[in-house]
Enzyme design. Structure first.
Site, PDB file in Angstrom:
ATOM      1  N   ILE A  94      -4.851  20.724 -11.519  1.00 53.01           N
ATOM      2  CA  ILE A  94      -4.014  20.092 -10.391  1.00 53.01           C
ATOM      3  C   ILE A  94      -2.533  20.192 -10.822  1.00 53.01           C
ATOM      4  O   ILE A  94      -2.070  19.757 -11.604  1.00 53.01           O
ATOM      5  CB  ILE A  94      -4.726  18.761 -10.296  1.00 53.01           C
ATOM      6  CG1 ILE A  94      -6.040  18.551 -10.194  1.00 53.01           C
ATOM      7  CG2 ILE A  94      -3.739  17.955  -9.233  1.00 53.01           C
ATOM      8  CD1 ILE A  94      -6.346  19.125  -9.041  1.00 53.01           C
ATOM      9  N   HIS A 128      -6.481   1.475  -6.975  1.00 48.22           N
ATOM     10  CA  HIS A 128      -5.962   0.560  -6.085  1.00 48.22           C
ATOM     11  C   HIS A 128      -4.688   1.049  -5.656  1.00 48.22           C
ATOM     12  O   HIS A 128      -3.884   1.806  -6.403  1.00 48.22           O
ATOM     13  CB  HIS A 128      -5.882  -0.769  -6.596  1.00 48.22           C
ATOM     14  CG  HIS A 128      -4.671  -0.771  -7.651  1.00 48.22           C
ATOM     15  ND1 HIS A 128      -3.409  -1.440  -7.350  1.00 48.22           N
ATOM     16  CD2 HIS A 128      -4.621  -1.069  -9.138  1.00 48.22           C
ATOM     17  CE1 HIS A 128      -2.549  -1.762  -8.513  1.00 48.22           C
ATOM     18  NE2 HIS A 128      -3.466  -1.328  -9.463  1.00 48.22           N
ATOM     19  N   ASP A 161       1.925   1.566 -11.450  1.00 47.38           N
ATOM     20  CA  ASP A 161       0.857   0.731 -11.266  1.00 47.38           C
ATOM     21  C   ASP A 161       0.404   0.334  -9.538  1.00 47.38           C
ATOM     22  O   ASP A 161       1.431  -0.644  -9.202  1.00 47.38           O
ATOM     23  CB  ASP A 161       1.153  -0.513 -12.005  1.00 47.38           C
ATOM     24  CG  ASP A 161       0.011  -1.499 -11.907  1.00 47.38           C
ATOM     25  OD1 ASP A 161      -1.014  -1.192 -11.190  1.00 47.38           O
ATOM     26  OD2 ASP A 161       0.054  -2.771 -12.118  1.00 47.38           O
ATOM     27  N   GLU A 186      -6.044  -5.546  -5.095  1.00 46.04           N
ATOM     28  CA  GLU A 186      -6.375  -5.356  -6.365  1.00 46.04           C
ATOM     29  C   GLU A 186      -5.376  -6.553  -7.279  1.00 46.04           C
ATOM     30  O   GLU A 186      -5.845  -7.293  -8.267  1.00 46.04           O
ATOM     31  CB  GLU A 186      -6.078  -4.077  -7.193  1.00 46.04           C
ATOM     32  CG  GLU A 186      -6.782  -3.944  -8.293  1.00 46.04           C
ATOM     33  CD  GLU A 186      -5.751  -4.201  -9.683  1.00 46.04           C
ATOM     34  OE1 GLU A 186      -6.121  -4.106 -10.740  1.00 46.04           O
ATOM     35  OE2 GLU A 186      -4.556  -4.380  -9.300  1.00 46.04           O
ATOM     36  N   GLU A 187      -4.142  -6.449  -6.908  1.00 48.89           N
ATOM     37  CA  GLU A 187      -3.173  -7.291  -7.500  1.00 48.89           C
ATOM     38  C   GLU A 187      -3.543  -8.826  -7.463  1.00 48.89           C
ATOM     39  O   GLU A 187      -2.776  -9.696  -8.082  1.00 48.89           O
ATOM     40  CB  GLU A 187      -1.795  -6.934  -7.140  1.00 48.89           C
ATOM     41  CG  GLU A 187      -1.384  -5.553  -7.637  1.00 48.89           C
ATOM     42  CD  GLU A 187      -1.160  -5.305  -9.082  1.00 48.89           C
ATOM     43  OE1 GLU A 187      -1.627  -6.206  -9.857  1.00 48.89           O
ATOM     44  OE2 GLU A 187      -0.707  -4.284  -9.447  1.00 48.89           O
ATOM     45  N   ASP A 194       0.058  14.421 -15.513  1.00 45.12           N
ATOM     46  CA  ASP A 194      -0.452  15.898 -15.584  1.00 45.12           C
ATOM     47  C   ASP A 194      -2.096  15.899 -16.142  1.00 45.12           C
ATOM     48  O   ASP A 194      -2.822  16.242 -15.536  1.00 45.12           O
ATOM     49  CB  ASP A 194       0.263  16.921 -16.049  1.00 45.12           C
ATOM     50  CG  ASP A 194      -0.175  18.389 -15.885  1.00 45.12           C
ATOM     51  OD1 ASP A 194      -1.037  18.655 -14.914  1.00 45.12           O
ATOM     52  OD2 ASP A 194       0.169  19.228 -16.478  1.00 45.12           O
TER      53      ASP A 194
END
Length: 315
Positions: A37, A118, A130, A164-165, A300
């Site tokens: 990718i 998330h 995040d 999610e948080e 990566d």
């Protein structure tokens, strides 16, 4: 990754202490599966998520316009690639939240391989590591299913979770919404949360204490990193991310993680590079978690690990 902080137990591969899995070291690497990718494509997605946050008050948090804009943008990419998408809504903290679910047509619907992460940030910042990193990595792997012509034997499902948080709200809502039969059809759930930390570690979710079948997921991920010469450590991430609801439902779980507020040790810096005595992500849950807060090499490697594991499990 969810705001509540717990201690994370780390052990090196081949030394899963006290687990009863003393022989559960990384499986010998098999022939590499899955496409490479391009990290530039993942970085372009992160730039788009940064732009969305910048245009919407500096964040992509639950209940804020930046989150819904993120959902709509990811959905548009998946729709154009031929995925069947649906947006599942729920309510949390007085605001509407959204999960984005994307199914690739075909494959055995009684044997589902599911991957997720998330999409929301905290309100303090744009949440690019995040969890823009996991979200973008998953998106590019999903798009590679189409571009590569992959024809999996198992059915593929991707998910981008909301809230999610705030306590794993979206993923928990999704799992609870499934019938017993639909839960039993999910062979594996793989979670990718924070895969490009700027001072990265290479952590694989430990199968210890997780549902039967999780060891295969752990070993497949370990085997990929071993094949590219990267040492890993096992981490018990506990209930800090979206795999938790799946594990409670008895579904095998796995994933990767490059570290959050924890401090990198001297031994880890010697093994992985970077700075000892410094957090894996000094901008964790802060306004500086921007597109400059990402290590391209870790991003990566982890994105390629996602592809490898999907191709290995689903083919």
């Amino acid at each position: 990754m969810k705001l509540r902080t717990i201690s994370i137990a780390l052990v090196t591969t081949g030394a899963l202490l006290g687990s009863g899995l003393g022989s559960a070291t990384a499986a010998p690497p098999t022939a590499l599966a899955g496409p490479n990718i391009p990290v530039s494509a993942v970085q372009a997605d992160l730039a788009q998520l940064q732009s969305i946050a910048t245009s919407n008050g500096g964040n992509r948090a639950h209940g804020r316009p930046g989150y819904l804009a993120s959902v709509n943008w990811v959905k548009s990419k998946l729709d154009a690639a031929g995925f069947t998408t649906r947006v599942q809504s729920f309510t949390s903290s007085g605001a509407t939240g959204y999960n984005l679910i994307a199914d690739w047509p075909g494959g055995d619907l009684d044997n589902v391989v599911m991957l997720g992460g998330h999409l929301d940030s905290v309100s303090a910042g744009p949440g690019i590591n995040d969890n823009g990193t996991g979200s973008a990595g998953l998106l590019e792997v999903a798009l590679a299913v189409r571009s590569s012509g992959f024809q999996p034997t198992k059915h593929l499902r991707f998910a981008w979770w909301g809230a999610e948080e705030l306590g794993l709200v979206g993923s928990t809502y999704y799992v609870n919404s499934l019938s017993t039969t639909d839960r039993s059809r999910i062979d594996a759930y793989l979670n990718f949360d924070m895969i490009g930390s700027p001072n990265p570690g290479y952590f694989v979710y430990s199968a210890s204490g997780q549902p039967s079948g999780s060891l295969q997921l752990q070993q497949t991920l370990q085997g990929y990193f071993s094949s590219i010469g990267v040492q890993t450590e096992l981490t018990s991430v506990g209930g800090r991310s979206d795999h938790a609801a799946f594990a409670r439902a008895g579904i095998p779980v796995g994933g990767t993680f490059t570290g959050a507020e924890g401090i990198k040790t001297s031994a880890q810096a010697q093994k992985w590079g970077g700075s000892a005595g410094v957090a894996f992500d000094r901008c964790y849950h802060r306004s500086c978690d921007t597109s400059s807060n990402v290590n391209a090499t870790a991003l990566d490697r982890n994105t390629d690990a996602i592809a490898h594991t999907l191709w290995t499990l689903a083919a």
